[in-house]
Design an enzyme around this catalytic site. Structure first.
Site, short mmCIF file in Angstrom:
data_model
loop_
_atom_site.label_atom_id
_atom_site.label_comp_id
_atom_site.label_asym_id
_atom_site.label_seq_id
_atom_site.Cartn_x
_atom_site.Cartn_y
_atom_site.Cartn_z
N GLY A 1 0.82 -1.20 0.00
CA GLY A 1 0.00 0.00 0.00
C GLY A 1 0.85 1.25 0.00
O GLY A 1 2.06 1.21 0.24
N CYS A 2 0.21 2.39 -0.25
CA CYS A 2 0.95 3.66 -0.37
C CYS A 2 1.50 4.11 0.99
O CYS A 2 2.70 4.42 1.10
CB CYS A 2 0.07 4.73 -1.00
SG CYS A 2 -1.56 4.92 -0.24
N PHE A 3 0.65 4.17 2.01
CA PHE A 3 1.16 4.53 3.34
C PHE A 3 2.26 3.57 3.80
O PHE A 3 3.33 4.01 4.23
CB PHE A 3 0.02 4.54 4.37
CG PHE A 3 -0.84 5.77 4.35
CD1 PHE A 3 -0.30 7.03 4.49
CD2 PHE A 3 -2.21 5.65 4.20
CE1 PHE A 3 -1.10 8.17 4.48
CE2 PHE A 3 -3.03 6.77 4.19
CZ PHE A 3 -2.47 8.04 4.32
N THR B 1 4.37 1.84 2.13
CA THR B 1 5.61 2.04 1.38
C THR B 1 6.41 3.18 1.98
O THR B 1 7.62 3.06 2.23
CB THR B 1 5.31 2.31 -0.10
OG1 THR B 1 4.69 1.15 -0.66
CG2 THR B 1 6.58 2.61 -0.87
N SER B 2 5.76 4.31 2.22
CA SER B 2 6.48 5.46 2.79
C SER B 2 7.00 5.17 4.19
O SER B 2 8.08 5.61 4.57
CB SER B 2 5.57 6.69 2.81
OG SER B 2 4.55 6.58 3.78
#
Length: 343
Positions: A146-148, A150-151
């Protein structure tokens, strides 16, 4: 050439896949699937792609003939369709959350639907590209992070592996642009609701929380819980995660910086900032970069890590293509060398 199909072809994830794959020398897009837009030219949905001769087609799993299919769909779609493709020998890269969690109960709790069968979850490869172990011979289905996560996980990975932080006290504050919600209409992304506004949401129940915890728990060898609060900000793209962690022993900013440099100097898409310089979302806009800035409060022995990505690229389609490159043994930067768009 690697022949590609894209499911969910009218969404933001799909249009980013198309944009990026146009620069990939080893790929050709054979299918863009959309049941609701079957036979329509893709330019009717995305006029900026009017120069491309691509039509939507309805997905028929039995009739698909290509090498890899990307699922750029909401959750609760790919788990019904991907297994049939895998059985046909088609590789699948899933950008949704259907195969990210190995615990079926967690999926039910956070996604509100029944999970895929355990055998399929166990066979899926969760792949943060920088630390991936996917390969053509053994990998059939990639669960793209997911995007969150990954960061956040790119920022936490070195600290957890080196055991320099107290994993019982991880606080994560993340901000995201509205494109992360997709193209579907919803009140919270209505212009009048979102513009000139700033809000926390899904506190304690965001579907990316168990994904973050699963990864850190695997790294550390013990069950880890984190405090994670996402926020919606009035911008189109970008995620900025600020992570607060307690250090296990006295550590300086320079020492922590050296750890990050050791882990990421050979990772082309993770850029560790010099001491005292902290990244902004605009500085990775439209690119596959994750930029990380580091600060140590030496009096309180707290580390503050700032991580930024473009949620639609490194947080979704870009990382999916990076995983495709790893799957085929290609240079992981192939097709992903676009500079950030600035300003």
């Amino acid at each position: 050439m690697i022949e590609i199909g894209i499911v969910g072809g009218s969404g933001y994830g799909a249009v980013e896949l198309i944009r990026l794959l146009q620069h990939h020398p080893n790929v050709t897009i054979k299918y863009v699937f959309s049941h609701s837009k079957n036979d329509e030219p893709i330019s009717e949905t995305f006029p900026h792609l009017s120069h491309l001769i691509l039509n939507y087609t309805a997905l028929d799993e039995k009739g698909v003939s290509c090498d890899v299919v990307f699922f750029a769909t909401p959750s609760n779609v790919s788990k019904h369709l991907a297994p049939d493709l895998v059985d046909k020998g088609v590789k699948v890269i899933d950008l949704s959350g259907d195969f990210r969690l190995s615990n079926r109960h967690m999926y039910k709790t956070f996604y509100g639907e029944e999970a895929a069968p355990q055998q399929q979850l166990d066979a899926a490869s969760y792949s943060i590209a920088e630390w991936s172990e996917v390969d053509w011979q053994h990998t059939k289905l990639i669960a793209n992070p997911g995007c969150f996560p990954t960061s956040i996980l790119l920022a936490l990975h070195p600290l957890v592996v080196q055991e320099v932080i107290d994993t019982e006290s991880i606080i994560i504050d993340s901000k995201t642009g509205v494109s992360g919600a997709g193209r579907s209409l919803a009140q919270h992304v209505h212009y009048a609701e979102m513009n000139e506004n700033f809000s926390a949401y899904a506190i304690g129940k965001h579907k990316h929380k168990p994904e973050i915890e699963q990864y850190i728990s695997t790294l550390s060898g013990k069950d880890i819980n984190v405090t994670f609060t996402p926020h919606l900000v009035p911008m189109t793209r970008g995620i900025l995660s600020t992570i607060y962690v307690k250090l296990n022993e006295y550590t300086t900013t320079e020492e922590l910086q050296a750890i990050y440099k050791q882990y990421y100097d050979d990772k082309p898409f993770v850029r560790v900032r010099d001491i005292g310089i902290y990244p902004k979302t605009k500085e990775v806009y439209g690119s596959n970069f994750c930029d990380i800035g580091i600060y140590v409060d030496e009096i309180n022995q707290m580390a503050i890590i700032v991580s930024v990505i473009d949620n639609l690229v490194k947080g979704a389609s870009g990382q999916a293509i990076q995983n495709l490159n790893l799957l085929y043994g290609l240079d992981e930067t192939t097709g992903l060398n676009q500079l950030p768009v600035y300003p």
